[in-house]
Design a protein around this motif. Structure first.
Motif, PDB file in Angstrom:
ATOM      1  N   ARG A   1       0.807  -1.222   0.000  1.00 59.63           N
ATOM      2  CA  ARG A   1       0.000   0.000   0.000  1.00 59.63           C
ATOM      3  C   ARG A   1       0.839   1.270   0.000  1.00 59.63           C
ATOM      4  NH1 ARG A   1      -4.214  -2.041   4.501  1.00 59.63           N
ATOM      5  NH2 ARG A   1      -5.327  -3.515   3.168  1.00 59.63           N
ATOM      6  N   THR A   2       2.065   1.161   0.464  1.00 60.62           N
ATOM      7  CA  THR A   2       2.909   2.347   0.621  1.00 60.62           C
ATOM      8  C   THR A   2       4.208   2.151  -0.148  1.00 60.62           C
ATOM      9  OG1 THR A   2       2.027   2.532   2.859  1.00 60.62           O
ATOM     10  CG2 THR A   2       3.952   3.868   2.356  1.00 60.62           C
ATOM     11  N   VAL A   3       4.714   3.232  -0.712  1.00 54.15           N
ATOM     12  CA  VAL A   3       6.029   3.205  -1.340  1.00 54.15           C
ATOM     13  C   VAL A   3       6.915   4.225  -0.626  1.00 54.15           C
ATOM     14  CG1 VAL A   3       7.316   3.753  -3.442  1.00 54.15           C
ATOM     15  CG2 VAL A   3       5.217   2.410  -3.591  1.00 54.15           C
ATOM     16  N   LEU A   4       8.061   3.771  -0.166  1.00 55.65           N
ATOM     17  CA  LEU A   4       9.063   4.683   0.374  1.00 55.65           C
ATOM     18  C   LEU A   4       9.954   5.146  -0.774  1.00 55.65           C
ATOM     19  CD1 LEU A   4      10.367   2.772   3.534  1.00 55.65           C
ATOM     20  CD2 LEU A   4       8.636   4.568   3.435  1.00 55.65           C
ATOM     21  N   TYR A   5      10.422   6.379  -0.701  1.00 58.43           N
ATOM     22  CA  TYR A   5      11.398   6.845  -1.680  1.00 58.43           C
ATOM     23  C   TYR A   5      12.214   7.965  -1.058  1.00 58.43           C
ATOM     24  CZ  TYR A   5       8.044  10.626  -2.568  1.00 58.43           C
ATOM     25  OH  TYR A   5       7.184  11.692  -2.427  1.00 58.43           O
TER      26      TYR A   5
ATOM     27  N   GLN B   1      15.707  13.302   1.845  1.00 57.76           N
ATOM     28  CA  GLN B   1      15.033  12.714   2.991  1.00 57.76           C
ATOM     29  C   GLN B   1      14.110  11.613   2.509  1.00 57.76           C
ATOM     30  OE1 GLN B   1      15.978  13.531   5.963  1.00 57.76           O
ATOM     31  NE2 GLN B   1      16.988  15.491   5.592  1.00 57.76           N
ATOM     32  N   ILE B   2      13.701  10.746   3.452  1.00 54.18           N
ATOM     33  CA  ILE B   2      12.858   9.604   3.103  1.00 54.18           C
ATOM     34  C   ILE B   2      11.388   9.976   3.236  1.00 54.18           C
ATOM     35  CG2 ILE B   2      12.226   7.255   3.754  1.00 54.18           C
ATOM     36  CD1 ILE B   2      15.197   6.983   4.708  1.00 54.18           C
ATOM     37  N   MET B   3      10.636   9.698   2.172  1.00 56.89           N
ATOM     38  CA  MET B   3       9.203   9.978   2.143  1.00 56.89           C
ATOM     39  C   MET B   3       8.449   8.663   2.039  1.00 56.89           C
ATOM     40  SD  MET B   3       9.246  13.362   1.919  1.00 56.89           S
ATOM     41  CE  MET B   3       7.623  13.854   1.301  1.00 56.89           C
ATOM     42  N   ALA B   4       7.212   8.667   2.533  1.00 57.84           N
ATOM     43  CA  ALA B   4       6.307   7.532   2.352  1.00 57.84           C
ATOM     44  C   ALA B   4       5.093   8.046   1.600  1.00 57.84           C
ATOM     45  CB  ALA B   4       5.890   6.959   3.706  1.00 57.84           C
ATOM     46  N   ILE B   5       4.705   7.339   0.543  1.00 56.44           N
ATOM     47  CA  ILE B   5       3.536   7.771  -0.231  1.00 56.44           C
ATOM     48  C   ILE B   5       2.528   6.642  -0.317  1.00 56.44           C
ATOM     49  CG2 ILE B   5       4.538   7.184  -2.501  1.00 56.44           C
ATOM     50  CD1 ILE B   5       3.199   9.898  -3.447  1.00 56.44           C
ATOM     51  N   ASP B   6       1.264   6.990  -0.109  1.00 53.60           N
ATOM     52  CA  ASP B   6       0.179   6.023  -0.206  1.00 53.60           C
ATOM     53  C   ASP B   6      -0.146   5.827  -1.691  1.00 53.60           C
ATOM     54  OD1 ASP B   6      -2.502   5.089   1.691  1.00 53.60           O
ATOM     55  OD2 ASP B   6      -2.730   5.239  -0.488  1.00 53.60           O
ATOM     56  N   VAL B   7      -0.067   4.581  -2.151  1.00 52.34           N
ATOM     57  CA  VAL B   7      -0.219   4.320  -3.580  1.00 52.34           C
ATOM     58  C   VAL B   7      -1.624   4.650  -4.057  1.00 52.34           C
ATOM     59  CG1 VAL B   7      -0.115   2.528  -5.356  1.00 52.34           C
ATOM     60  CG2 VAL B   7       1.584   2.568  -3.532  1.00 52.34           C
ATOM     61  N   GLU B   8      -2.623   4.387  -3.224  1.00 52.79           N
ATOM     62  CA  GLU B   8      -4.010   4.599  -3.623  1.00 52.79           C
ATOM     63  C   GLU B   8      -4.366   6.082  -3.652  1.00 52.79           C
ATOM     64  OE1 GLU B   8      -5.702   1.805  -4.456  1.00 52.79           O
ATOM     65  OE2 GLU B   8      -7.143   3.226  -5.321  1.00 52.79           O
TER      66      GLU B   8
ATOM     67  N   THR C   1      -0.927  10.403  -1.377  1.00 49.05           N
ATOM     68  CA  THR C   1      -0.548  11.411  -0.392  1.00 49.05           C
ATOM     69  C   THR C   1       0.757  10.971   0.256  1.00 49.05           C
ATOM     70  OG1 THR C   1      -1.947  10.260   1.202  1.00 49.05           O
ATOM     71  CG2 THR C   1      -2.877  12.208   0.149  1.00 49.05           C
ATOM     72  N   SER C   2       1.660  11.927   0.449  1.00 52.00           N
ATOM     73  CA  SER C   2       2.976  11.567   0.960  1.00 52.00           C
ATOM     74  C   SER C   2       3.264  12.271   2.276  1.00 52.00           C
ATOM     75  CB  SER C   2       4.061  11.916  -0.059  1.00 52.00           C
ATOM     76  OG  SER C   2       4.102  13.300  -0.272  1.00 52.00           O
ATOM     77  N   SER C   3       4.139  11.666   3.051  1.00 55.82           N
ATOM     78  CA  SER C   3       4.577  12.284   4.299  1.00 55.82           C
ATOM     79  C   SER C   3       6.054  11.972   4.488  1.00 55.82           C
ATOM     80  CB  SER C   3       3.761  11.729   5.477  1.00 55.82           C
ATOM     81  OG  SER C   3       3.909  10.328   5.535  1.00 55.82           O
ATOM     82  N   ALA C   4       6.743  12.841   5.237  1.00 55.32           N
ATOM     83  CA  ALA C   4       8.176  12.656   5.443  1.00 55.32           C
ATOM     84  C   ALA C   4       8.409  11.736   6.635  1.00 55.32           C
ATOM     85  CB  ALA C   4       8.840  14.004   5.679  1.00 55.32           C
ATOM     86  N   LEU C   5       9.276  10.736   6.463  1.00 56.02           N
ATOM     87  CA  LEU C   5       9.665   9.898   7.592  1.00 56.02           C
ATOM     88  C   LEU C   5      10.896  10.463   8.295  1.00 56.02           C
ATOM     89  CD1 LEU C   5       9.265   6.152   6.584  1.00 56.02           C
ATOM     90  CD2 LEU C   5       7.745   7.612   7.884  1.00 56.02           C
ATOM     91  N   THR C   6      11.742  11.152   7.544  1.00 51.92           N
ATOM     92  CA  THR C   6      12.893  11.805   8.164  1.00 51.92           C
ATOM     93  C   THR C   6      12.850  13.283   7.803  1.00 51.92           C
ATOM     94  OG1 THR C   6      14.369  11.439   6.253  1.00 51.92           O
ATOM     95  CG2 THR C   6      14.309   9.701   7.934  1.00 51.92           C
TER      96      THR C   6
END
Lengths: 187, 442
Positions: B218-222, B231-238, B241-246
């Motif tokens: 469900r999520t892709v980190l990039y 920095q590392i982001m997580a994005i919801d594939v569906e 929407t993305s948010s920063a992990l770092t």
């Protein structure tokens, strides 16, 4: 402009004789601009327009004249394969950068570290950071306030040249570029 | 989207001949390398007796996807023999006539569909043994989800005939590339494993690197340069929407990889020129812990499927090599020993646990290889000269990777199986790199 300069081997041999032994114990430049050409002559393959590159016999770098553009002191230094140590040539360029930054205290610097194509993307990101940090440490050691310098690595994402496996091309991508901007210096 | 799966147990009762247990069931052994693909007949029809032409068209499209899935493995050959007997779903198979052909396995399927919904029923028959191979099944899906229903069918056939876990109903995250190499525009994209259903997750405005799927897909980190420092982001594939992990003003974070359970992310963090491997909790990314010490470059972590160990790339010996440590950072052990200056990097532990894939660089360029987790059994799967970034299919039997061709250096995705056979380009119009194969979808 790219210049090919051929030095006669006889002349090189003469000057080599005159150098005392201890002067020969210097680390070789990371990216040696000389290659051995036909007949054993030394062929200079550097770009004389590339900031920071000096021809043999040039005077040591002086502090830049006030009002000098930053680009004129040399924005870019080059590194050996998988290495982040500074060559003598890089040190001379960075000495000028430090002097310029000292004269122009309203400017802050961002140092971008880069790597060549061989090696993995993630290793090269780390390597570029290491190169940028080498430059930063040298500038700080030469009097630039640490708070004025930021580092950033692009790894192999932003090559200066598009290379195949051509070594002389790849070495142009192993670099750290100092960018200056007139922003919140000291922050 | 959901694909509902129903067992056709009731229908099976209609079928004759469910008696003889087989001594050696029809089976392809992937690990031994297949020299002759298994001839397989595929009969997909609309249920509406030809009255609903749209249904028949959908049946043909599904048959094309299933054929491409199976033939694409190199293990099967889809054949339509001239002397094949007629086939009707829910009627007994004429084994005697089929045995006179070259066919070894027969798939029959029937499609019903309206504007919103579709349903696919199928059976698989072992012609030689003269009996069905497994139960019949039914997949219900929204009409627009027909490709997934087709992949589900392929997965069933593949799993039953190879004994391996399947992988067709899965997605691949990757970096789409455009523009010149000196100013490349990069975007995170996801697509079905076969290149269909492309969806872009980022705009290309910011440089992005190394997408990685979460275990649930469900999520892709990039890694993103949006804030200046990577920095590392997580994005919801569906929902995209993305948010920063770092978020760190002075340290760069990159090379993220989820733990098999999805609660942790291992990643590289660079501070003052030194790059080490860290882990953070997904639920509380501010709580991060450093796993490696020392001045060497430690990067590209990847977890073992049991979550107990991490393989990574380090230059602590002087050149990049692979190391395995426990997931708490203890007991690092070198597993690659490149001769002639060969360097090893970007390891990924197989989801089956039996192999580690990597990129090997030497004077001739870079190629894809696999080795056992103790470093033995090293095998190169590609010739290079510019192959990199292998990622495992969910079943650990196929790899997808980046191949940069020729002088222009434009990258494209390729896949190869772990025997080094069946090298093929992934059908995708865009230049692409850094593939990350996601999990088998539920």
């Amino acid at each position: 402009m790219r210049l090919t300069l051929i030095l006669l081997s006889a002349a090189l041999a003469l000057s080599a004789c005159g150098i005392p032994d201890d002067r020969q114990i210097v680390s070789a430049p990371a990216a040696d601009p000389y290659v051995t050409g036909p007949g054993g002559v030394a062929v200079y393959q550097g770009d004389v327009n590339m900031p920071g590159t000096r021809l043999p016999g040039d005077a040591a770098p002086a502090a830049p004249a006030p009002g000098t553009e930053f680009a004129a002191v040399g924005t870019t230094v080059y590194f050996g394969e998988s290495a982040a140590d500074l060559s003598d040539e890089a040190r001379r360029t960075l000495t000028r950068q430090a002097a310029w930054l000292t004269q122009n205290s309203a400017y802050a610097a961002v140092i971008e570290g880069h790597a060549d194509e061989p090696g993995t993307r993630e290793f090269n990101l780390a390597l570029g950071a290491r190169r940028a940090t080498s430059v930063r440490e040298y500038l700080v050691a030469n009097g630039v306030a640490p708070g004025r310098i930021r580092t950033l690595s692009y790894g192999k994402e932003r090559p200066a040249s598009i290379c195949g496996a051509e070594p002389s091309c790849l070495e142009r991508n192993r670099r750290a570029v100092t960018q200056v901007s007139q922003s919140q210096a000291g922050v | 989207m959901r694909v509902a799966i129903l067992w056709l147990a009731g229908l099976l009762a209609l079928l004759p001949g469910l008696v003889a247990a087989q001594d050696s069931p029809l089976r392809i052994e992937i690990t031994e390398g297949v020299s002759r693909p298994m001839p397989l007949a595929l009969r997909v029809a609309g249920a509406g007796d030809g009255a609903d032409q749209d249904e028949g068209g959908l049946a043909a499209e599904i048959a094309a996807v299933v054929s491409a899935d199976l033939a694409g493995t190199g293990l099967f050959e889809i054949v339509s023999p001239k002397d094949a007997p007629p086939v009707r779903f829910d009627q007994a198979v004429d084994y005697v006539s089929w045995k006179a052909t070259e066919i070894e396995a027969l798939v029959t399927a029937e499609i019903t569909a309206d504007a919103e919904e579709m349903s696919l029923r199928f059976r698989l028959f072992d012609i030689f043994a003269g009996q069905p191979l497994g139960d019949g099944m039914q997949f219900d899906a929204p009409r627009e989800g027909w490709r997934r229903a087709a992949h589900k069918l392929s997965d069933q056939i593949y799993a039953r005939l190879t004994g391996e876990e399947p992988y067709f109903d899965s997605r691949v995250a990757f970096i789409g590339e455009s523009g010149p190499a000196t100013a490349r525009v990069k975007r995170v994209g996801v697509m079905d494993y076969d290149g269909a259903g492309l969806k872009w997750l980022t705009s290309g405005e910011d440089l992005v690197l190394s997408p990685r799927f979460s275990p649930d897909g469900r999520t892709v980190l990039y890694t993103s340069y949006a804030g200046g420092l990577p920095q590392i982001m997580a994005i919801d594939v569906e929902t995209v929407t993305s948010s920063a992990l770092t978020r760190d003003a002075t340290a760069m974070s990159f090379a993220p990889r989820y733990s098999p359970g999805g609660q942790w992310v291992a990643f590289s963090r660079e501070k003052d020129g030194n790059t080490d491997i860290w882990i953070m909790r997904v639920s509380n990314p501010g709580f991060a812990q450093r796993l490696t010490q020392g001045p060497s470059i430690d990067t590209a972590p990847s977890w073992s499927p049991d979550g107990q160990r991490i393989v990574f790339e380090s230059n602590r010996s002087g050149s990049s090599q692979l190391y395995v440590m426990r997931a708490d950072g203890s007991a690092p052990e070198r597993i690659s020993f490149g001769e002639d200056g060969a360097r090893y990097g970007e390891p990924q532990w197989s989801p089956r646990g039996d192999r580690i894939a990597y990129t090997r660089h030497d004077g001739a360029g870079s190629a894809i290889g696999v080795m056992r987790p103790d470093g033995s059994g090293e095998t190169l799967l590609s010739d290079g000269p510019a192959d990199s970034g292998p990622s495992w299919a969910p079943n650990g039997r196929v790899l997808i990777f980046t191949r940069s061709n020729g002088d222009d250096g434009v990258p494209h995705l390729h896949s190869v199986d772990i025997t080094g056979r069946n090298m093929r380009a992934v059908s995708l119009n865009d230049a692409a790199s850094d593939p990350a194969w996601g999990p088998l979808l539920p």
